[in-house]
Design a protein around this motif. Structure first.
Motif, PDB file in Angstrom:
ATOM      1  N   GLU A 290      15.402 -39.640  -6.984  1.00  0.00           N
ATOM      2  CA  GLU A 290      14.671 -40.623  -7.792  1.00  0.00           C
ATOM      3  C   GLU A 290      15.647 -41.545  -8.509  1.00  0.00           C
ATOM      4  N   ALA A 291      15.320 -42.824  -8.543  1.00  0.00           N
ATOM      5  CA  ALA A 291      16.178 -43.799  -9.215  1.00  0.00           C
ATOM      6  C   ALA A 291      15.338 -44.923  -9.784  1.00  0.00           C
ATOM      7  N   ASN A 292      15.948 -45.680 -10.675  1.00  0.00           N
ATOM      8  CA  ASN A 292      15.335 -46.853 -11.269  1.00  0.00           C
ATOM      9  C   ASN A 292      16.154 -48.064 -10.844  1.00  0.00           C
ATOM     10  N   VAL A 293      15.507 -49.105 -10.352  1.00  0.00           N
ATOM     11  CA  VAL A 293      16.230 -50.264  -9.832  1.00  0.00           C
ATOM     12  C   VAL A 293      17.191 -50.820 -10.875  1.00  0.00           C
ATOM     13  N   ARG A 294      16.719 -50.997 -12.085  1.00  0.00           N
ATOM     14  CA  ARG A 294      17.562 -51.559 -13.145  1.00  0.00           C
ATOM     15  C   ARG A 294      18.685 -50.605 -13.514  1.00  0.00           C
ATOM     16  N   ASP A 295      18.329 -49.346 -13.810  1.00  0.00           N
ATOM     17  CA  ASP A 295      19.302 -48.397 -14.344  1.00  0.00           C
ATOM     18  C   ASP A 295      20.412 -48.065 -13.352  1.00  0.00           C
ATOM     19  N   PHE A 296      20.109 -48.155 -12.066  1.00  0.00           N
ATOM     20  CA  PHE A 296      21.033 -47.698 -11.031  1.00  0.00           C
ATOM     21  C   PHE A 296      22.352 -48.468 -11.055  1.00  0.00           C
ATOM     22  N   THR A 297      22.293 -49.746 -11.432  1.00  0.00           N
ATOM     23  CA  THR A 297      23.525 -50.553 -11.414  1.00  0.00           C
ATOM     24  C   THR A 297      23.741 -51.365 -12.686  1.00  0.00           C
ATOM     25  N   ILE A 298      22.939 -51.162 -13.737  1.00  0.00           N
ATOM     26  CA  ILE A 298      23.021 -52.031 -14.906  1.00  0.00           C
ATOM     27  C   ILE A 298      24.319 -51.837 -15.697  1.00  0.00           C
ATOM     28  N   SER A 299      24.927 -50.669 -15.603  1.00  0.00           N
ATOM     29  CA  SER A 299      26.150 -50.411 -16.346  1.00  0.00           C
ATOM     30  C   SER A 299      27.294 -51.287 -15.835  1.00  0.00           C
ATOM     31  N   GLU A 300      28.135 -51.724 -16.755  1.00  0.00           N
ATOM     32  CA  GLU A 300      29.312 -52.502 -16.365  1.00  0.00           C
ATOM     33  C   GLU A 300      30.260 -51.681 -15.512  1.00  0.00           C
ATOM     34  N   THR A 301      30.132 -50.358 -15.571  1.00  0.00           N
ATOM     35  CA  THR A 301      31.006 -49.491 -14.781  1.00  0.00           C
ATOM     36  C   THR A 301      30.483 -49.251 -13.364  1.00  0.00           C
ATOM     37  N   SER A 302      29.341 -49.846 -13.034  1.00  0.00           N
ATOM     38  CA  SER A 302      28.764 -49.620 -11.698  1.00  0.00           C
ATOM     39  C   SER A 302      29.540 -50.339 -10.605  1.00  0.00           C
ATOM     40  N   GLY A 303      30.250 -51.384 -10.976  1.00  0.00           N
ATOM     41  CA  GLY A 303      30.996 -52.153  -9.989  1.00  0.00           C
ATOM     42  C   GLY A 303      30.169 -53.183  -9.258  1.00  0.00           C
ATOM     43  N   ALA A 304      28.877 -53.245  -9.546  1.00  0.00           N
ATOM     44  CA  ALA A 304      27.987 -54.169  -8.837  1.00  0.00           C
ATOM     45  C   ALA A 304      28.090 -55.576  -9.419  1.00  0.00           C
ATOM     46  N   GLN A 305      27.907 -56.569  -8.561  1.00  0.00           N
ATOM     47  CA  GLN A 305      27.860 -57.957  -9.005  1.00  0.00           C
ATOM     48  C   GLN A 305      26.482 -58.307  -9.543  1.00  0.00           C
ATOM     49  N   ASN A 306      25.443 -57.854  -8.846  1.00  0.00           N
ATOM     50  CA  ASN A 306      24.054 -58.128  -9.245  1.00  0.00           C
ATOM     51  C   ASN A 306      23.509 -56.914 -10.004  1.00  0.00           C
ATOM     52  N   ARG A 307      24.072 -56.674 -11.167  1.00  0.00           N
ATOM     53  CA  ARG A 307      23.709 -55.470 -11.915  1.00  0.00           C
ATOM     54  C   ARG A 307      22.235 -55.491 -12.325  1.00  0.00           C
ATOM     55  N   GLY A 308      21.546 -54.373 -12.098  1.00  0.00           N
ATOM     56  CA  GLY A 308      20.158 -54.231 -12.492  1.00  0.00           C
ATOM     57  C   GLY A 308      19.164 -54.942 -11.595  1.00  0.00           C
TER      58      GLY A 308
ATOM     59  N   GLN B 236      13.294 -42.405  -4.109  1.00  0.00           N
ATOM     60  CA  GLN B 236      12.011 -42.661  -4.778  1.00  0.00           C
ATOM     61  C   GLN B 236      12.279 -43.594  -5.949  1.00  0.00           C
ATOM     62  N   LEU B 237      11.763 -44.814  -5.847  1.00  0.00           N
ATOM     63  CA  LEU B 237      12.054 -45.834  -6.842  1.00  0.00           C
ATOM     64  C   LEU B 237      10.950 -45.917  -7.883  1.00  0.00           C
ATOM     65  N   MET B 238      11.335 -45.803  -9.122  1.00  0.00           N
ATOM     66  CA  MET B 238      10.401 -45.951 -10.226  1.00  0.00           C
ATOM     67  C   MET B 238       9.790 -47.351 -10.167  1.00  0.00           C
ATOM     68  N   PRO B 239       8.696 -47.604 -10.902  1.00  0.00           N
ATOM     69  CA  PRO B 239       7.907 -48.827 -10.697  1.00  0.00           C
ATOM     70  C   PRO B 239       8.724 -50.084 -10.458  1.00  0.00           C
ATOM     71  N   MET B 240       8.353 -50.786  -9.406  1.00  0.00           N
ATOM     72  CA  MET B 240       9.019 -52.046  -9.071  1.00  0.00           C
ATOM     73  C   MET B 240       8.011 -53.142  -8.759  1.00  0.00           C
ATOM     74  N   TYR B 241       6.708 -52.854  -8.985  1.00  0.00           N
ATOM     75  CA  TYR B 241       5.714 -53.917  -9.011  1.00  0.00           C
ATOM     76  C   TYR B 241       5.858 -54.646 -10.350  1.00  0.00           C
ATOM     77  N   ASP B 242       5.111 -55.695 -10.547  1.00  0.00           N
ATOM     78  CA  ASP B 242       5.205 -56.527 -11.747  1.00  0.00           C
ATOM     79  C   ASP B 242       4.631 -55.807 -12.958  1.00  0.00           C
ATOM     80  N   PHE B 243       5.495 -55.492 -13.930  1.00  0.00           N
ATOM     81  CA  PHE B 243       4.976 -54.870 -15.152  1.00  0.00           C
ATOM     82  C   PHE B 243       5.059 -55.817 -16.337  1.00  0.00           C
ATOM     83  N   GLN B 244       4.410 -55.433 -17.433  1.00  0.00           N
ATOM     84  CA  GLN B 244       3.980 -56.418 -18.420  1.00  0.00           C
ATOM     85  C   GLN B 244       4.926 -56.666 -19.586  1.00  0.00           C
ATOM     86  N   THR B 245       5.639 -55.663 -20.058  1.00  0.00           N
ATOM     87  CA  THR B 245       6.268 -55.808 -21.381  1.00  0.00           C
ATOM     88  C   THR B 245       7.744 -56.172 -21.352  1.00  0.00           C
TER      89      THR B 245
END
Length: 433
Positions: free
Chosen positions: A158-176, A208-217
């Protein structure tokens, strides 16, 4: 554009209680008003059909904006083509045109609303958008992956799209972002694999990706201003804009989500989508309540909302058009985005017949699509024998139920600050669980 003039003959005949503002859902309501017509937008380069189910309305207009974010719009009256179902056909290529519906009620109330069936939206879901879905396909976007071997072979992470790469230590260019999820060659500061390479090292079969449809807040144009996992549904059939590189372009989020799925598939990893059809964030502002007040949400005899979810509302999957919405939605995600599985949040809110219909619908696409959910027996206004809860699991073949007792036995409790360990951490006498 075709402007259909609405006649007064159809006004005031729908069963809206003017005292409560809610539909009177009688035993034969669905027989009278439910439709099997395709709803939402039916696009072609030559013309687009707009179709809305709104059984309480006296008349409806299509609001077609000249630009995605400008205020000027054309108002086109729709025709009631069968009881409760309205449509209008507009000629010309409407790809990337924003729209809403204006609903007139018998008591003189007028509201505007997004399309509950929308496939695309402007930033923060403010308007629905017509979209040529073919134009959103990535290069080499092909068919689904071959059928998976067997559900019992699945290894799910299980993973979250944002959390998976949002850290500056992830090495990703498109973080989150969707695109950050599939970047390759990324490493942590100490040289360990991150991102997609990390998933491949794990040897998993499904993510398994946590919600990735359009959410509100979450402000889609300021992803880090406010945090939310996404269990606050807004537009069920639209990807979340904060995960896209450009939230203001309706096609970018669609294309980039497809690119993410394609990248995972190319790596041999299938995608399970976390879906939250059991409740919405705010009933008063959600299109469900605006187009059919009192229908899509489970209520008690006094009109108050059932609250088995604990967040203020439960959707009424036992009602034909809510059931059909869920079926249409999972079918859309499976076919358009090649989703390989669905994890149903608070599945015990739904009814057995609906979940079995989900299984039957997905079997026609790919019988190896995984269905799993939280089968807790929740305090919702539905007879226990009809709940899609674990107590009725034997009536839902090939639908898995999350077992939190087994989780606690294996890894320990989540309720005591992490002090209680489980079997994998050396706690003895847990085998009997």
């Amino acid at each position: 554009m075709k402007n259909i003039v609405f006649t007064s003959q159809t006004m005031y005949r729908h069963p809206l209680d003017l005292n409560t503002g809610l539909l009177n859902i009688t035993s034969n309501f669905d027989q009278q008003y439910a439709t099997d017509e395709r709803l939402g937008v039916i696009y072609s380069p030559e013309m687009t059909i707009f179709r809305l189910w709104a059984p309480a309305a006296s008349k409806i207009e299509l609001i077609l904006f000249y630009t995605l974010y400008g205020d000027e719009a054309e108002h086109i009256m729709m025709e009631e083509v069968r009881p409760g179902t309205y449509e209008v056909e507009v000629t010309g290529n409407l790809d990337n045109k924003a729209y809403k519906f204006g609903i007139f009620y018998p008591d003189g109330t007028y509201i505007d609303t997004c399309d509950p069936y929308a496939f695309a939206a402007t930033s923060n879901g403010a308007r629905s958008v017509v979209v040529d879905l073919i134009s959103t396909n990535p290069e080499n976007w092909g068919a689904r992956m071959p059928a998976f071997s067997a559900t019992t072979d699945a290894i799910i992470y299980e993973a979250n799209v944002r959390d998976f790469t949002i850290s500056e230590t992830s090495g990703a260019q498109n973080r989150g972002k969707f695109l950050g999820f599939i970047e390759q060659g990324t490493k942590s500061p100490n040289g360990l694999a991150t991102g997609l390479d990390y998933l491949k090292e794990l040897g998993i079969t499904h993510v398994q990706l946590m919600p990735m449809y359009d959410f509100q807040t979450v402000d889609e144009e300021n992803q880090t201003a406010k945090y939310n996992w996404g269990y606050d549904p807004q537009n069920y059939n639209v990807p979340e804009g904060s995960f896209a590189t450009d939230a203001r372009d309706p096609k970018t989020r669609i294309r980039e989500m497809k690119q993410m799925i394609q990248g995972l598939h190319d790596a041999g990893i299938r995608v399970i989508m976390d879906v939250v059809y059991n409740h919405v964030y705010d009933t008063d502002t959600h299109p469900f309540e605006k187009v059919a007040p009192g229908y899509y949400f489970r209520r008690y005899s006094d009109g108050s909302l059932s609250d088995g979810t604990g967040v203020g509302n439960d959707t009424a999957s036992e009602n034909e058009m809510m059931k059909r919405y869920i079926l249409d939605s999972v079918k859309y995600w499976a076919q358009e985005y090649h989703i390989d599985g669905f994890r149903f949040d608070l599945m015990g809110i739904h009814d057995i017949d609906t979940m079995n219909a989900v299984r039957e619908t997905l079997d026609k696409i790919d019988p190896s699509i995984i269905i799993l959910g939280e089968g807790w027996n929740l305090n919702t206004n539905l007879p226990e024998e009809k709940k899609a809860a674990s107590i009725n699991a034997r009536q839902m073949l090939r639908i898995a139920h999350f077992n939190d007792a087994m989780r606690t036995a294996i890894k320990g409790s989540d309720m005591d600050g992490g002090f209680d360990t489980g079997f994998i951490s050396g706690k003895p006498f847990m085998e009997q669980w």
